[in-house]
Scaffold this active site. Structure first.
Site, PDB file in Angstrom:
ATOM      1  N   PHE A 114       0.812  -1.218   0.000  1.00  0.00           N
ATOM      2  CA  PHE A 114       0.000   0.000   0.000  1.00  0.00           C
ATOM      3  C   PHE A 114       0.848   1.273   0.000  1.00  0.00           C
ATOM      4  O   PHE A 114       0.393   2.339  -0.421  1.00  0.00           O
ATOM      5  CB  PHE A 114      -0.961   0.003   1.196  1.00  0.00           C
ATOM      6  CG  PHE A 114      -0.378   0.482   2.499  1.00  0.00           C
ATOM      7  CD1 PHE A 114      -0.545   1.796   2.908  1.00  0.00           C
ATOM      8  CD2 PHE A 114       0.314  -0.388   3.337  1.00  0.00           C
ATOM      9  CE1 PHE A 114      -0.025   2.247   4.122  1.00  0.00           C
ATOM     10  CE2 PHE A 114       0.835   0.052   4.540  1.00  0.00           C
ATOM     11  CZ  PHE A 114       0.662   1.379   4.938  1.00  0.00           C
ATOM     12  N   LYS A 115       2.102   1.165   0.439  1.00  0.00           N
ATOM     13  CA  LYS A 115       2.961   2.347   0.495  1.00  0.00           C
ATOM     14  C   LYS A 115       3.177   2.967  -0.887  1.00  0.00           C
ATOM     15  O   LYS A 115       3.467   4.159  -1.008  1.00  0.00           O
ATOM     16  CB  LYS A 115       4.318   1.988   1.105  1.00  0.00           C
ATOM     17  CG  LYS A 115       4.270   1.223   2.433  1.00  0.00           C
ATOM     18  CD  LYS A 115       3.769   2.077   3.567  1.00  0.00           C
ATOM     19  CE  LYS A 115       3.699   1.307   4.874  1.00  0.00           C
ATOM     20  NZ  LYS A 115       4.987   1.075   5.505  1.00  0.00           N
ATOM     21  N   ASP A 116       3.023   2.159  -1.953  1.00  0.00           N
ATOM     22  CA  ASP A 116       3.207   2.681  -3.309  1.00  0.00           C
ATOM     23  C   ASP A 116       2.239   3.820  -3.619  1.00  0.00           C
ATOM     24  O   ASP A 116       2.583   4.738  -4.370  1.00  0.00           O
ATOM     25  CB  ASP A 116       3.007   1.570  -4.345  1.00  0.00           C
ATOM     26  CG  ASP A 116       4.132   0.553  -4.361  1.00  0.00           C
ATOM     27  OD1 ASP A 116       5.295   0.961  -4.192  1.00  0.00           O
ATOM     28  OD2 ASP A 116       3.848  -0.641  -4.544  1.00  0.00           O
ATOM     29  N   LEU A 119       3.939   6.876  -2.031  1.00  0.00           N
ATOM     30  CA  LEU A 119       5.352   7.135  -2.303  1.00  0.00           C
ATOM     31  C   LEU A 119       5.655   7.327  -3.786  1.00  0.00           C
ATOM     32  O   LEU A 119       6.616   8.011  -4.140  1.00  0.00           O
ATOM     33  CB  LEU A 119       6.200   6.017  -1.707  1.00  0.00           C
ATOM     34  CG  LEU A 119       6.327   6.156  -0.175  1.00  0.00           C
ATOM     35  CD1 LEU A 119       6.860   4.881   0.458  1.00  0.00           C
ATOM     36  CD2 LEU A 119       7.217   7.332   0.180  1.00  0.00           C
ATOM     37  N   THR A 156       7.845   0.369   3.443  1.00  0.00           N
ATOM     38  CA  THR A 156       8.137   1.773   3.131  1.00  0.00           C
ATOM     39  C   THR A 156       9.437   1.891   2.346  1.00  0.00           C
ATOM     40  O   THR A 156       9.538   2.665   1.390  1.00  0.00           O
ATOM     41  CB  THR A 156       8.229   2.617   4.418  1.00  0.00           C
ATOM     42  OG1 THR A 156       6.952   2.672   5.034  1.00  0.00           O
ATOM     43  CG2 THR A 156       8.689   4.030   4.126  1.00  0.00           C
TER      44      THR A 156
END
Length: 511
Positions: A114-116, A119, A156
Site C-alpha cells: 500500500f505504500k506505493d 510514495l 516503506t
C-alpha cells in the site's frame, strides 16, 4: 493552505515547504491549518470519477493553485497513477467477499504494498519541486539537492526506493532493522543498484531506525548541510495521498448498496498513518462509522483505547520483549511507538481545550499540550491522557489486538472458505478483527489489504501447511522469483548509532 507543527504553532509553511521538510525542526509533525470541507455537491459530481480524477479533486483542496497549478497537478497525478506502474486499472480495487464484507486491495503498485500509493506520488512531488527551483538557477550556481532519509519495517523502504530511484538531485538512504524484514522485502530494497539509492541495515529494531531518522532531522547543522527530506508517513504528503482510496471505496460501495448502508473501515496499522488518512477523510465529511484499529501483539494503540495510557511497555504486564518490540508474523507492524499518533493527539488536545477551557490561543495551547505529552513519551515512556480526551478518541475509533495464532487461523480460514482468498499476515490482522466485532446489520465492513501475500512467504506457508491444493508458487509473482538471485548492495551498521549513520550519509550523499 498553510501547515504548522503539532508542537509549535508560530510559523506556517506552504505545501512545498512542508513536503520538502518532512519533520518539523521542533520534532513535531506538520498538519494543515484547517481541514477543508467537501464541496456541497461532491457525492454527485465525484461519484463516477477514477482514482486519478479523485486524487486531483482531493489534493486540490489542500494545495493552493498558486503553488501547483491545476494543469501541473493533473500532470503529476496522471504520471503517478497509470497503467505502466499499476497492475489494476482501478489502482486500489475493492473486492467483494460477502454481502457485507469487502477487501480493499492496496497492493497493485510496483512493490506490491500500500505504500506505493503515496510514495510514487511523493517521489514525483520531490522531483517537481527540485526541478522548478533549479530552473531559476544561473549558470554555475549551485543546484538544490535533497537527501531523503527514512526508516522501514519492510514496505516503506522498497516503495520509497522505487519512487525515487534514478531521480536527479536526490539521494535516498533507507534504514531497516537487519534480519527483521521478510526476505522478499529485503530483496526488493537491496537489489536496486541505482547510484542514488543506499540501503543501511542496522543491527537493532525498527524503532531504533526511526529514532535515528528523527535525530538526523533534529540536528540543525546536519539537516541544513544535506537538505534532508522524509519519506516515512511523518511526511504530510503521504497521509494526503492515502485519503483518496477511502473515497474511491465509498463510491464503489454506494453504486451497488442501499443508501442507508454505513461503511466501517478496518485498518491493520502500526505507525498509524494509513488509518489517519481515513480520519482526515472523515473530518472532511466522508460518511463512515468508527474507524477500527487492528494491531498485532505490538499493541500500544489498542492499549491506549482500552485504558487511556499511551506507553511503550505495558505497565499491566510482567512480560517484556527485548527492546519492548515483539517479533511477529506481521513485521511491518512491529512498532513500539506510532509516530503518526501525534497528529491525532493534537486534534484531541485542541477539542478538549475548546470544550473545557475555551480561552486564549487554542492552537498554541494544543501545541504545548502535545509537546509536553511527547516529551514524556520520550523521557519516561508513557503518558496518561484525561478521561475527556480518551472519550473524544473513542468517538471516532475503536481498537482490537490480534496474536500470531489468530493470524495463522485467519489466513487458513479465508483460504479454505468458499471464496478462497489468500491474505498476507497484515491483512489477516484486519480480517480477524472484522470477524471479532459485531457490527449492526446495515454496516458494510471494508478491510484494508496492505500487501501482497507473496511478500510474506513464511507466514503464509506456515499457516497453510497441509492444506490440500495449496501451492505457494501459484501465489508468487514472476517478478519476485527473479529478485532472490539478483545482485544486492547494502551497508551494514553494527549498532543503532546516529553518528555511524551520519558517516554513511556524508560519504554517499549527492554533493
Amino acid at each position: 493552505m498553510k501547515y504548522f507543527s503539532t508542537r509549535g504553532a508560530l510559523s506556517e509553511l506552504t505545501f512545498e515547504e512542508t513536503v520538502l521538510a518532512g519533520l518539523a525542526p521542533d520534532g513535531g509533525l506538520y498538519i494543515p491549518a484547517s481541514v477543508p470541507q467537501l464541496p456541497a455537491n461532491w457525492q454527485k459530481v465525484w461519484a463516477n470519477k477514477s482514482f486519478p480524477e479523485l486524487s486531483i479533486e482531493i489534493l486540490s483542496l489542500f494545495i493552493s493553485a498558486d503553488e501547483i497549478s491545476q494543469t501541473d497537478l493533473a500532470a503529476l497525478v496522471h504520471a503517478t497513477y497509470n497503467d505502466s506502474a499499476w497492475r489494476h486499472p482501478d489502482i486500489t480495487p475493492l473486492q467483494p467477499f460477502t454481502s457485507n464484507k469487502y477487501i480493499l486491495e492496496l497492493f497493485h503498485g510496483p512493490t506490491y504494498a500500500f505504500k506505493d500509493v503515496a510514495l510514487q506520488l511523493l517521489g514525483n512531488l520531490f522531483s517537481y519541486f527540485l526541478q522548478r527551483r533549479n530552473r531559476t538557477k544561473s549558470p554555475g550556481e549551485e543546484r538544490e539537492t535533497l537527501t531523503v532519509v527514512g526508516a522501514t519495517s519492510g514496505d516503506t523502504g522498497s516503495a520509497a526506493i522505487y519512487g525515487l530511484r534514478g531521480k536527479p538531485d536526490v539521494s535516498i538512504f533507507i534504514l531497516h532493522p537487519k534480519g527483521r524484514v521478510s526476505p522478499v522485502q529485503e530483496a526488493q530494497m537491496t537489489t536496486v543498484t541505482d547510484e542514488n539509492v543506499h540501503n543501511i541495515a542496522v543491527k537493532g529494531t525498527f524503532d531504533d531506525c526511526q529514532d535515528i531518522v528523527k535525530a538526523l532531522f533534529a540536528d540543525t547543522a546536519f539537516n541544513a548541510k544535506h537538505h534532508l527530506g522524509a519519506v516515512n508517513s511523518i511526511n504530510w504528503a503521504r497521509i494526503l495521498a492515502q485519503t483518496v482510496y477511502y473515497f474511491l471505496s465509498y463510491f464503489a460501495v454506494r453504486r451497488t448498496l442501499p443508501t442507508d448502508a454505513e461503511l466501517q473501515f478496518i485498518v491493520p496499522t502500526g505507525n498509524f498513518g494509513d488509518i489517519l488518512a481515513g480520519y482526515y477523510a472523515k473530518r472532511m465529511g466522508l460518511p463512515m462509522a468508527k474507524l477500527v484499529i487492528a494491531t498485532n501483539a505490538n499493541d500500544i494503540l489498542t492499549r491506549f483505547w482500552k485504558t487511556g495510557r499511551y506507553e511503550k511497555l505495558d505497565s499491566s504486564s510482567s512480560s517484556v520483549a527485548v527492546g519492548g518490540v515483539v517479533e511477529t508474523l506481521s513485521p511491518a507492524m512491529d512498532i513500539l511507538v506510532s509516530s503518526n499518533f501525534e497528529r491525532l493527539l493534537w486534534y484531541l488536545a485542541f477539542e478538549d481545550i475548546q470544550n473545557t477551557n475555551p480561552g486564549g490561543d487554542l492552537r498554541e495551547q494544543a501545541c504545548q499540550t502535545v509537546k509536553g505529552w511527547m516529551e514524556n513519551v520520550k523521557s519516561v515512556g508513557r503518558i496518561v491522557v484525561p478521561d475527556s480526551v480518551l472519550e473524544l478518541a473513542r468517538r471516532d475509533f475503536t481498537a482490537e489486538r490480534v496474536d500470531d495464532k489468530q493470524i495463522r487461523q485467519t489466513i487458513r480460514e479465508y483460504y479454505t472458505s468458499a471464496q478462497s482468498y489468500t491474505a498476507d499476515p497484515h491483512t489477516a490482522v484486519g480480517l480477524h478483527v472484522a470477524g471479532a466485532i459485531s457490527p449492526q446489520p446495515n454496516v458494510i465492513q471494508i478491510i484494508l489489504s496492505t500487501a501482497h501475500p507473496a511478500k510474506f512467504s513464511e507466514a503464509v506457508t506456515s499457516a497453510l501447511d497441509g492444506v490440500p491444493g495449496f501451492d505457494f508458487d501459484v501465489v508468487l509473482p514472476e517478478a519476485f522469483k527473479a529478485l532472490l538471485t539478483m545482485e544486492r548492495r547494502v551497508i551494514e551498521v553494527e549498532r543503532p548509532d546516529v553518528e555511524l549513520v551520519k558517516g554513511v550519509v556524508e560519504r554517499f550523499a549527492v554533493p
